[in-house]
Write an enzyme that holds these catalytic residues in place. Structure first.
Site, short mmCIF file in Angstrom:
data_model
loop_
_atom_site.label_atom_id
_atom_site.label_comp_id
_atom_site.label_asym_id
_atom_site.label_seq_id
_atom_site.Cartn_x
_atom_site.Cartn_y
_atom_site.Cartn_z
N ARG A 267 -33.60 19.71 -14.71
CA ARG A 267 -33.04 20.85 -15.46
C ARG A 267 -32.26 20.25 -16.62
NH1 ARG A 267 -27.86 21.92 -14.58
NH2 ARG A 267 -27.64 21.71 -12.35
N HIS A 271 -26.81 24.67 -15.25
CA HIS A 271 -27.36 25.45 -14.12
C HIS A 271 -27.55 26.91 -14.55
CE1 HIS A 271 -27.94 27.09 -10.15
NE2 HIS A 271 -26.93 27.91 -10.36
N TYR A 280 -20.29 16.80 -14.26
CA TYR A 280 -20.80 16.11 -13.07
C TYR A 280 -21.99 15.20 -13.31
CZ TYR A 280 -23.86 20.27 -13.12
OH TYR A 280 -24.72 21.27 -13.49
C1 TPP Z 1 -27.52 31.75 0.16
C2 TPP Z 1 -26.83 31.28 -1.07
N1 TPP Z 1 -25.90 30.31 -1.02
C3 TPP Z 1 -25.28 29.87 -2.13
C4 TPP Z 1 -25.60 30.42 -3.34
C5 TPP Z 1 -24.90 29.91 -4.60
N2 TPP Z 1 -25.86 29.15 -5.41
C6 TPP Z 1 -26.47 29.69 -6.49
S1 TPP Z 1 -27.55 28.63 -7.21
C7 TPP Z 1 -27.22 27.42 -6.09
C8 TPP Z 1 -27.90 26.07 -6.18
C9 TPP Z 1 -29.36 26.15 -5.94
O1 TPP Z 1 -29.94 24.91 -6.24
P1 TPP Z 1 -31.50 24.68 -6.16
O2 TPP Z 1 -32.06 25.30 -4.94
O3 TPP Z 1 -31.72 23.23 -6.35
O4 TPP Z 1 -32.09 25.51 -7.39
P2 TPP Z 1 -31.86 25.28 -8.95
O5 TPP Z 1 -30.72 26.18 -9.34
O6 TPP Z 1 -31.54 23.85 -9.18
O7 TPP Z 1 -33.12 25.71 -9.63
C10 TPP Z 1 -26.26 27.85 -5.16
C11 TPP Z 1 -25.73 27.03 -4.08
C12 TPP Z 1 -26.57 31.46 -3.38
N3 TPP Z 1 -26.94 32.03 -4.53
N4 TPP Z 1 -27.18 31.86 -2.24
#
Ligand code: TPP
Ligand code: MG
Length: 371
Positions: A267, A271, A280
């Site tokens: 990415r 985020h 970070y």
């Molecule tokens: C069940 C749940 N836990 C926590 C969150 C908060 N949260 C939003 S995005 C994220 C990280 C997700 O990372 P990844 O699966 O690697 O996807 P990316 O954003 O990198 O595409 C988190 C922990 C959420 N949306 N849903």
């Protein structure tokens, strides 16, 4: 997380075709493809990047509540999106703008969601079975498994051939692999032999948590424990994404059961627009991935094929017009009627929702009386 000996790729960052040993089972697909396909892929990736930058601008100007950038992940997304057949079901997470574009979704619909002027997004039945975005991490993997089991029980798998048989592809991130939902989805998909491709975009980060903290082994190997065939691909190689996704979807449609793909990518942006990645991660890391940009390598490949005429100039002009058109249409999106929130949760009348709808109408009427 770095590449393994099972790393499947063909298009190098320099734009040369150099299949790795792990790519051999898929190489004929790329050999059989026309450069027209790669021009289509390039155009889509370029327009999605233009969309991405405009989305970020719109949020910065207060026109969207949030924007979720996909920059850097275009090859993983467009390649696999182009590989899916019309009849396949696509379950995205929230960053799959490239898959949406390849599928033919009008991306203004995504901005409507992020502008808060639609109650859920779009009707997947009207949008070539591109399901709604979800924000609850990994929840879509269970929805997708349920849907894929349905495809199987409806006799849509291994029955009528590739033109009619169906499969499901579900997208999720490295962070999602730490959720129970994904692990349950893998168990059930395998138990039922569901026609489902699990497409993991490992973009190295789950917000500020690096993938190395989430797993001591490369994530594609997790699928072994579920008995699901798995491969790790270069997610910035559109040819690898297209070929492996196409092959796995074909196998799933034919009745071979679930498959797992880990696409190593990055990415490039934040985020979301609420995040500041400089807190970070290092600029050296960002530069490492910028040197592996998915668009640049495809451009190099296409230029090497000889006379490209005004292809790239035309696409640059189109990308500029597209971004302007996206902005114009996003700003013109109408606000929804608040009562609509009660209209769509259920397909059929529902007593509780009806009660709430009437209470809301009373409330609105009371505001008029007060005025
Ligand atoms: C069940 C749940 N836990 C926590 C969150 C908060 N949260 C939003 S995005 C994220 C990280 C997700 O990372 P990844 O699966 O690697 O996807 P990316 O954003 O990198 O595409 C988190 C922990 C959420 N949306 N849903
Ligand atoms: Mg991630």
């Amino acid at each position: 997380m770095t590449a393994t000996e099972d790393f499947a790729s063909i298009l190098t960052p320099e734009g040369k075709l150099a299949p790795t040993p792990a790519f051999e089972p898929f190489v004929d697909r790329v050999r059989g493809a026309d450069d027209e396909l790669w021009r289509t892929a390039y155009r889509q990736m370029r327009l999605v990047r233009a969309f991405d930058r405009e989305g970020t601008n719109l949020q910065r100007q207060g026109q969207l509540a949030l924007y979720v950038p996909a920059e850097g992940q275009e090859a993983a997304q467009v390649g696999s999106g182009l590989a899916a057949r019309e009849q396949d079901a696509i379950f995205p997470s929230y960053r799959e703008h490239g898959v949406a574009f390849a599928r033919g979704l009008d991306l203004v619909r995504i901005l409507a969601l992020l502008r808060g002027v639609t109650n859920s997004g779009w009707d997947p039945a009207q949008e070539r079975n591109f399901r709604n975005y979800v924000l609850v991490i990994a929840s879509q993997t269970l929805h997708a498994t349920g849907y894929a089991v349905g495809q199987l029980l409806d006799g849509k798998v291994g029955a009528a051939g590739p033109e009619e048989d169906e499969a499901t592809i579900v997208y999720f991130g490295d962070g999602a692999t730490s959720q129970g939902d994904l692990n349950e989805a893998l168990v059930f998909a395998k138990s039922y032999n569901a026609p489902e491709v699990f497409f993991l975009q490992n973009n190295q980060w789950a917000i500020s948590v690096p993938v190395s903290r989430q797993s001591p082994v490369p994530l594609y190997r997790r699928a072994d424990g579920f008995g699901i065939p798995t491969v790790q691909i270069d997610g910035n190689d559109v040819m690898a994404s297209w070929a492996v996704s196409g092959q796995f979807l074909d196998e799933a449609r034919a009745g071979g059961g679930p498959r797992f793909i880990e696409a190593l990518t990055y990415r490039m942006g934040a985020h979301t627009t609420s995040d500041d990645p400089t807190k970070y991660r290092t600029s050296d890391e960002e530069q490492y991935w910028r040197d592996r940009d998915p668009l640049q390598r495809l451009e190099r490949y296409l230029r090497d094929q000889g006379d490209e005429g005004s292809f790239f100039e035309d696409i640059e002009a189109e990308a500029k017009d597209y971004a302007a058109d996206i902005r114009r249409r996003a700003l013109a999106l109408p606000d929804p009627d608040p009562i609509d929130i009660f209209t769509h949760p259920y397909a059929e009348a529902h007593e509780l929702i009806e009660e709430q709808r009437l209470a809301f109408l009373d409330f609105e009427a009371s505001l008029e009386e007060d005025a």
